[in-house]
Scaffold this motif. Structure first.
Motif, mmCIF file in Angstrom:
data_model
loop_
_atom_site.group_PDB
_atom_site.id
_atom_site.type_symbol
_atom_site.label_atom_id
_atom_site.label_comp_id
_atom_site.label_asym_id
_atom_site.label_seq_id
_atom_site.Cartn_x
_atom_site.Cartn_y
_atom_site.Cartn_z
ATOM 1 N N ARG A 104 32.212 50.731 36.022
ATOM 2 C CA ARG A 104 31.859 50.858 37.444
ATOM 3 C C ARG A 104 32.105 49.549 38.201
ATOM 4 O O ARG A 104 32.544 49.561 39.355
ATOM 5 C CB ARG A 104 30.399 51.301 37.579
ATOM 6 N N LEU A 105 31.809 48.432 37.555
ATOM 7 C CA LEU A 105 32.060 47.129 38.197
ATOM 8 C C LEU A 105 33.557 46.863 38.336
ATOM 9 O O LEU A 105 34.010 46.320 39.348
ATOM 10 C CB LEU A 105 31.383 46.014 37.399
ATOM 11 N N MET A 106 34.325 47.243 37.331
ATOM 12 C CA MET A 106 35.784 47.090 37.406
ATOM 13 C C MET A 106 36.340 47.866 38.595
ATOM 14 O O MET A 106 37.156 47.359 39.371
ATOM 15 C CB MET A 106 36.431 47.575 36.105
ATOM 16 N N ALA A 107 35.870 49.117 38.744
ATOM 17 C CA ALA A 107 36.362 49.956 39.837
ATOM 18 C C ALA A 107 35.907 49.436 41.196
ATOM 19 O O ALA A 107 36.672 49.438 42.167
ATOM 20 C CB ALA A 107 35.881 51.391 39.633
ATOM 21 N N ALA A 108 34.660 48.966 41.275
ATOM 22 C CA ALA A 108 34.104 48.521 42.554
ATOM 23 C C ALA A 108 34.753 47.240 43.056
ATOM 24 O O ALA A 108 34.888 47.038 44.267
ATOM 25 C CB ALA A 108 32.597 48.316 42.416
ATOM 26 N N HIS A 109 35.169 46.372 42.117
ATOM 27 C CA HIS A 109 35.674 45.049 42.505
ATOM 28 C C HIS A 109 37.141 44.831 42.121
ATOM 29 O O HIS A 109 37.640 43.704 42.254
ATOM 30 C CB HIS A 109 34.812 43.960 41.859
ATOM 31 N N ASP A 110 37.802 45.887 41.633
ATOM 32 C CA ASP A 110 39.199 45.783 41.218
ATOM 33 C C ASP A 110 39.392 44.650 40.212
ATOM 34 O O ASP A 110 40.263 43.791 40.356
ATOM 35 C CB ASP A 110 40.116 45.582 42.437
ATOM 36 N N LEU A 111 38.536 44.655 39.192
ATOM 37 C CA LEU A 111 38.575 43.628 38.161
ATOM 38 C C LEU A 111 39.159 44.198 36.872
ATOM 39 O O LEU A 111 38.950 45.370 36.549
ATOM 40 C CB LEU A 111 37.168 43.109 37.870
ATOM 41 N N MET B 96 30.898 37.190 42.894
ATOM 42 C CA MET B 96 31.205 36.392 41.703
ATOM 43 C C MET B 96 32.708 36.211 41.614
ATOM 44 O O MET B 96 33.469 37.171 41.720
ATOM 45 C CB MET B 96 30.660 37.071 40.442
ATOM 46 N N ALA B 97 33.147 34.979 41.458
ATOM 47 C CA ALA B 97 34.581 34.690 41.435
ATOM 48 C C ALA B 97 35.273 35.456 40.322
ATOM 49 O O ALA B 97 34.755 35.590 39.222
ATOM 50 C CB ALA B 97 34.796 33.196 41.236
ATOM 51 N N GLN B 98 36.481 35.969 40.621
ATOM 52 C CA GLN B 98 37.167 36.806 39.662
ATOM 53 C C GLN B 98 37.519 36.074 38.377
ATOM 54 O O GLN B 98 37.593 36.680 37.315
ATOM 55 C CB GLN B 98 38.426 37.404 40.288
ATOM 56 N N GLN B 99 37.729 34.755 38.474
ATOM 57 C CA GLN B 99 38.130 34.029 37.270
ATOM 58 C C GLN B 99 36.957 33.736 36.335
ATOM 59 O O GLN B 99 37.147 33.300 35.212
ATOM 60 C CB GLN B 99 38.838 32.715 37.643
ATOM 61 N N LEU C 234 26.544 43.548 41.970
ATOM 62 C CA LEU C 234 25.919 44.823 41.652
ATOM 63 C C LEU C 234 25.754 45.747 42.850
ATOM 64 O O LEU C 234 25.624 46.969 42.685
ATOM 65 C CB LEU C 234 24.554 44.579 41.010
ATOM 66 N N ALA C 235 25.769 45.194 44.051
ATOM 67 C CA ALA C 235 25.472 45.984 45.251
ATOM 68 C C ALA C 235 26.273 47.286 45.354
ATOM 69 O O ALA C 235 25.697 48.345 45.665
ATOM 70 C CB ALA C 235 25.673 45.136 46.506
ATOM 71 N N PRO C 236 27.580 47.290 45.060
ATOM 72 C CA PRO C 236 28.347 48.527 45.251
ATOM 73 C C PRO C 236 28.045 49.626 44.231
ATOM 74 O O PRO C 236 28.422 50.775 44.460
ATOM 75 C CB PRO C 236 29.812 48.065 45.113
ATOM 76 N N ILE C 237 27.411 49.302 43.122
ATOM 77 C CA ILE C 237 27.200 50.327 42.095
ATOM 78 C C ILE C 237 25.751 50.813 42.034
ATOM 79 O O ILE C 237 25.414 51.664 41.212
ATOM 80 C CB ILE C 237 27.665 49.849 40.698
ATOM 81 N N ALA D 25 37.804 40.534 32.491
ATOM 82 C CA ALA D 25 36.867 39.738 33.290
ATOM 83 C C ALA D 25 35.444 39.840 32.761
ATOM 84 O O ALA D 25 34.552 39.129 33.228
ATOM 85 C CB ALA D 25 36.911 40.190 34.748
ATOM 86 N N PHE D 26 35.242 40.706 31.765
ATOM 87 C CA PHE D 26 33.905 40.955 31.241
ATOM 88 C C PHE D 26 33.843 40.672 29.742
ATOM 89 O O PHE D 26 34.815 40.867 29.021
ATOM 90 C CB PHE D 26 33.513 42.418 31.472
ATOM 91 N N ALA D 27 32.679 40.235 29.308
ATOM 92 C CA ALA D 27 32.397 40.102 27.875
ATOM 93 C C ALA D 27 31.096 40.837 27.591
ATOM 94 O O ALA D 27 30.071 40.561 28.231
ATOM 95 C CB ALA D 27 32.265 38.634 27.485
#
Length: 312
Positions: free
Chosen positions: A27-34, A1-4, A219-222, A38-40
């Motif tokens: 966990r998603l922030m850590a896995a994808h360096d986001l 998923m695009a970071q923007q 989701l794959a990395p978490i 980037a989340f709501a």
């Protein structure tokens, strides 16, 4: 998923639900360096949160905690939904799937006593509040003298009711208390061998749209493999029994380091007067079959008519 692109997480609005959604986000922030921006986190009110004066079995069962969130997912108003796995019905709406489980928390139930610190020490006829038919049935099996009443609402609501003297004690999941840093309220931790948990208890699951490749990659990395295997067995056991909030069912699957899976499954009559349980072990690749066979085993032991009249 695009970071923007903003990643929208749907959840219930309780303190526990928000803690679970925040854990998924972290966990998603850590896995994808986001970044957090980037989340709501989208809070969605569910029927189960609004209807608090009746047992779930009278108003539609487990789906009451998920259907509005799932509708938002179907309509693409959110990208993923975060749930407590034990709230998930065995059959999901068309087009949706459980796409990830986080590492499982403590599966045990805890007792919070006001009149006594343990269930054994409660005075005869003490009143215990619980919304779970499984917990009610196991309590009545342990202590037939207890007066068990319906206690609906989130963790804070149940603890408030307890503090107001509406009951002498209540039962909650250790996992929820741990996620809110509230384990100190527990006065007794129950042994999962004699008081097994609900199928899925302690596991956070993420639901998404089938075929959404971007979300699958996100989701794959978490995803946690041992929890996925254990929950596959527990949910297969539940599905074989056609389980819902109308039926007292317990299941606990564990993955061993040698590639084996063990499952403890149990069904009870609501008054605790009759119980059937089974224990099965096999290889992790057979998780679903182990759950299905365990379900058939307890059904065969219970005999026809065991479930009759439970939906009332």
């Amino acid at each position: 998923m695009a970071q923007q692109q903003l990643i929208r997480i749907g959840t219930r609005g309780s303190q526990l639900a928000l803690a679970q959604a925040s854990e998924v986000r972290a966990r998603l922030m850590a896995a994808h360096d986001l970044p957090e921006e980037a989340f709501a986190i989208e809070v969605i009110s569910t029927s189960g949160d609004r209807i608090l004066d009746r047992p779930l079995s009278e108003v539609g069962g487990k789906g009451l905690f998920t259907k509005e969130i799932e509708q938002a997912l179907i309509e693409a108003r959110i990208d993923i939904a975060v749930h407590s796995s034990k709230d998930m019905a065995t059959a999901l709406p068309d087009g949706l799937e459980i796409s990830a489980y986080l590492p499982r928390e403590d599966v045990r139930d805890v007792f919070i006593g006001r009149a006594a610190p343990t269930i054994a020490e409660l005075p005869p006829g003490a009143t215990i509040g619980s919304a779970s038919l499984r917990r009610q049935a196991m309590l009545k099996r342990m202590r037939p003298d207890l007066n068990v009443i319906i206690f609906r609402g989130n963790v804070q609501t149940r603890l408030r009711k307890l503090g107001e003297g509406q009951a002498d004690g209540t039962l909650l999941a250790m996992a929820g208390l741990a996620r809110m840093a509230m384990t100190d309220v527990a006065t007794e931790i129950l042994d999962p061998e004699s008081f097994p948990p609900a199928p899925g208890q302690g596991a956070i699951c993420i639901e998404s749209r089938i075929g959404d490749a971007e979300v699958a990659a996100l989701l794959a990395p978490i995803k946690d493999a041992p929890t996925t295997i254990a929950l596959t067995a527990e949910r297969a056991f539940l599905a074989e029994l056609d389980g819902s909030c109308r039926t007292p069912i317990a299941a606990h699957a564990r993955v061993g380091g040698d590639g084996t899976l063990s499952l403890h499954g149990m069904i009870l009559k609501p008054d605790g007067s009759e119980m059937h349980e089974t224990r099965r072990t096999g290889v992790v690749e057979d998780a679903e079959m182990i759950g299905r066979l365990a379900g058939r085993t307890v059904l065969d032991a219970a005999g026809p008519g065991f479930f009759d009249g439970w939906a009332g």
